[in-house]
Design a protein around this motif. Structure first.
Motif, PDB file in Angstrom:
ATOM      1  N   THR A 180      32.129   9.807  59.245  1.00 24.64           N
ATOM      2  CA  THR A 180      31.488  11.109  59.090  1.00 24.64           C
ATOM      3  C   THR A 180      30.518  11.139  57.924  1.00 24.64           C
ATOM      4  O   THR A 180      29.652  11.996  57.846  1.00 24.64           O
ATOM      5  CB  THR A 180      32.537  12.198  58.826  1.00 24.64           C
ATOM      6  OG1 THR A 180      33.271  11.842  57.634  1.00 24.64           O
ATOM      7  CG2 THR A 180      33.490  12.370  59.993  1.00 24.64           C
ATOM      8  N   GLY A 181      30.690  10.227  56.978  1.00 22.17           N
ATOM      9  CA  GLY A 181      30.063  10.367  55.671  1.00 22.17           C
ATOM     10  C   GLY A 181      31.031  11.080  54.742  1.00 22.17           C
ATOM     11  O   GLY A 181      32.032  11.665  55.174  1.00 22.17           O
ATOM     12  N   SER A 229      31.927   5.434  52.270  1.00 21.40           N
ATOM     13  CA  SER A 229      31.148   4.443  53.008  1.00 21.40           C
ATOM     14  C   SER A 229      30.307   3.565  52.086  1.00 21.40           C
ATOM     15  O   SER A 229      30.200   2.344  52.313  1.00 21.40           O
ATOM     16  CB  SER A 229      30.268   5.129  54.056  1.00 21.40           C
ATOM     17  OG  SER A 229      29.428   6.108  53.459  1.00 21.40           O
ATOM     18  N   THR A 230      29.713   4.127  51.055  1.00 20.72           N
ATOM     19  CA  THR A 230      28.929   3.326  50.114  1.00 20.72           C
ATOM     20  C   THR A 230      29.829   2.335  49.393  1.00 20.72           C
ATOM     21  O   THR A 230      29.485   1.158  49.219  1.00 20.72           O
ATOM     22  CB  THR A 230      28.203   4.225  49.101  1.00 20.72           C
ATOM     23  OG1 THR A 230      27.381   5.154  49.804  1.00 20.72           O
ATOM     24  CG2 THR A 230      27.347   3.405  48.149  1.00 20.72           C
ATOM     25  N   VAL A 278      27.373  -0.214  57.504  1.00 26.17           N
ATOM     26  CA  VAL A 278      28.112   1.035  57.311  1.00 26.17           C
ATOM     27  C   VAL A 278      27.094   2.169  57.350  1.00 26.17           C
ATOM     28  O   VAL A 278      26.216   2.239  56.491  1.00 26.17           O
ATOM     29  CB  VAL A 278      28.875   1.047  55.967  1.00 26.17           C
ATOM     30  CG1 VAL A 278      29.794   2.250  55.887  1.00 26.17           C
ATOM     31  CG2 VAL A 278      29.657  -0.252  55.762  1.00 26.17           C
ATOM     32  N   ASP A 279      27.201   3.056  58.347  1.00 24.66           N
ATOM     33  CA  ASP A 279      26.151   4.058  58.541  1.00 24.66           C
ATOM     34  C   ASP A 279      26.723   5.264  59.285  1.00 24.66           C
ATOM     35  O   ASP A 279      27.004   5.182  60.474  1.00 24.66           O
ATOM     36  CB  ASP A 279      24.993   3.440  59.335  1.00 24.66           C
ATOM     37  CG  ASP A 279      23.809   4.382  59.519  1.00 24.66           C
ATOM     38  OD1 ASP A 279      23.917   5.568  59.136  1.00 24.66           O
ATOM     39  OD2 ASP A 279      22.789   3.937  60.070  1.00 24.66           O
ATOM     40  N   ASN A 280      26.868   6.377  58.574  1.00 24.17           N
ATOM     41  CA  ASN A 280      27.429   7.569  59.225  1.00 24.17           C
ATOM     42  C   ASN A 280      26.492   8.137  60.297  1.00 24.17           C
ATOM     43  O   ASN A 280      26.953   8.793  61.234  1.00 24.17           O
ATOM     44  CB  ASN A 280      27.764   8.645  58.186  1.00 24.17           C
ATOM     45  CG  ASN A 280      26.540   9.311  57.593  1.00 24.17           C
ATOM     46  OD1 ASN A 280      25.677   8.650  57.021  1.00 24.17           O
ATOM     47  ND2 ASN A 280      26.455  10.616  57.717  1.00 24.17           N
ATOM     48  N   SER A 326      33.665  18.364  50.588  1.00 27.14           N
ATOM     49  CA  SER A 326      32.640  17.558  49.933  1.00 27.14           C
ATOM     50  C   SER A 326      31.262  17.875  50.500  1.00 27.14           C
ATOM     51  O   SER A 326      30.286  18.032  49.759  1.00 27.14           O
ATOM     52  CB  SER A 326      32.961  16.069  50.097  1.00 27.14           C
ATOM     53  OG  SER A 326      32.020  15.276  49.418  1.00 27.14           O
ATOM     54  N   PHE A 327      31.172  17.983  51.818  1.00 28.30           N
ATOM     55  CA  PHE A 327      29.897  18.366  52.439  1.00 28.30           C
ATOM     56  C   PHE A 327      29.460  19.747  51.957  1.00 28.30           C
ATOM     57  O   PHE A 327      28.264  19.991  51.733  1.00 28.30           O
ATOM     58  CB  PHE A 327      30.019  18.373  53.957  1.00 28.30           C
ATOM     59  CG  PHE A 327      29.685  17.068  54.611  1.00 28.30           C
ATOM     60  CD1 PHE A 327      28.451  16.454  54.409  1.00 28.30           C
ATOM     61  CD2 PHE A 327      30.596  16.442  55.442  1.00 28.30           C
ATOM     62  CE1 PHE A 327      28.135  15.251  55.022  1.00 28.30           C
ATOM     63  CE2 PHE A 327      30.292  15.240  56.067  1.00 28.30           C
ATOM     64  CZ  PHE A 327      29.058  14.642  55.850  1.00 28.30           C
TER      65      PHE A 327
END
Length: 199
Positions: free
Chosen positions: A22-23, A27-28, A65-67, A99-100
Motif C-alpha cells: 500500500t505504501g 517499502s523504502t 519495491v513499488d506501491n 500515516s497517509f
C-alpha cells in the motif's frame, strides 16, 4: 492468499522479485536492506516515470519495491506473470491509514482523494479524511490479494515482523550477502511520516 514458502527447485526460481504494498509500510527500508544481497539489484519505485513496456521492464536478478504497481496488476499478469516472484509487504491497516492521513496532500493519496474519489456541486461533500485513507488502504490491499491469488510464487512480509520475515525472504529466493548490514538497515526508518510510531 496461499503462500509458497520455498521454490521447489533452485533451477525454477524466478529471477525477479516484485514487492507489492500500500505504501507507508516500510517499502523504502526493505529496498535498502535488499541492496546488500549479493547478485541482486534492488530499487524503490525505480521506473515510475516510464510508460509503455519500459514501465515494467525490470532486469534479471532484480528486486523492485513499488506501491504504485497495485494499479498495474493487469499488465503485471500479462507481461510478467509467473516469471517473477511476488511479495506482499504489509502493515497494520489502521496504522497505514493514519500515516497517509498525516501526508494527505502528497503523492498517491492526494491522487486518490482528488481524482479517483470525485465530487461535484451536485453531490454531497467527500467523506472525512481518515475514511478516505482507510478506503485507499482497503482498495489497494484487496487489489493485491486478488492478483496474488492467481500467482505461483508468493510470500507475505509484515513490517511488524520484518527482521524474521527478511530472513525467510532471503531463504526463499536463495539470497546471500552482507546480511548483518541488511538487518541493520531494517532498524532504520526511511521516508517516515512525522508522528508515526515505529512498528
Amino acid at each position: 492468499m496461499t503462500e509458497h514458502s520455498i521454490f521447489p527447485h533452485a533451477s525454477t526460481r524466478p529471477d525477479r522479485v516484485i514487492v507489492l504494498c500500500t505504501g507507508r509500510c516500510g517499502s523504502t527500508t526493505l529496498a535498502r536492506a535488499c541492496s546488500y544481497l549479493d547478485g541482486w539489484t534492488a530499487a524503490h519505485e525505480s521506473r515510475t516515470h516510464l510508460t509503455g513496456p519500459a514501465r515494467l521492464d525490470y532486469p534479471a536478478r532484480h528486486i523492485e519495491v513499488d506501491n504504485r504497481l497495485s494499479w498495474f496488476l493487469g499488465r503485471l499478469a500479462r507481461d510478467i506473470g509467473d516469471t517473477a516472484a511476488y511479495v506482499h509487504l504489509s502493515r497494520d491497516p489502521e496504522a497505514v491509514a493514519q500515516s497517509f492521513a498525516r501526508r494527505a496532500n502528497q503523492g498517491i493519496l492526494r491522487a486518490y482523494r482528488q481524482d479517483i474519489l470525485t465530487h461535484t456541486r451536485w453531490r454531497q461533500p467527500k467523506s472525512p479524511l481518515i475514511e478516505q485513507c482507510r478506503d485507499h488502504v482497503d482498495t489497494v490491499t484487496a487489489n493485491i490479494e486478488a492478483f496474488l491469488g492467481t500467482r505461483r510464487h508468493v510470500m507475505r512480509m509484515r513490517i511488524e515482523e520484518i527482521e524474521t520475515d527478511f530472513d525467510r525472504f532471503c531463504d526463499w529466493i536463495g539470497a546471500t550477502g552482507d546480511l548483518g548490514a541488511a538487518r541493520a538497515e531494517l532498524t532504520r526508518r526511511h521516508n517516515a511520516t512525522q508522528g508515526d510510531h515505529p512498528a
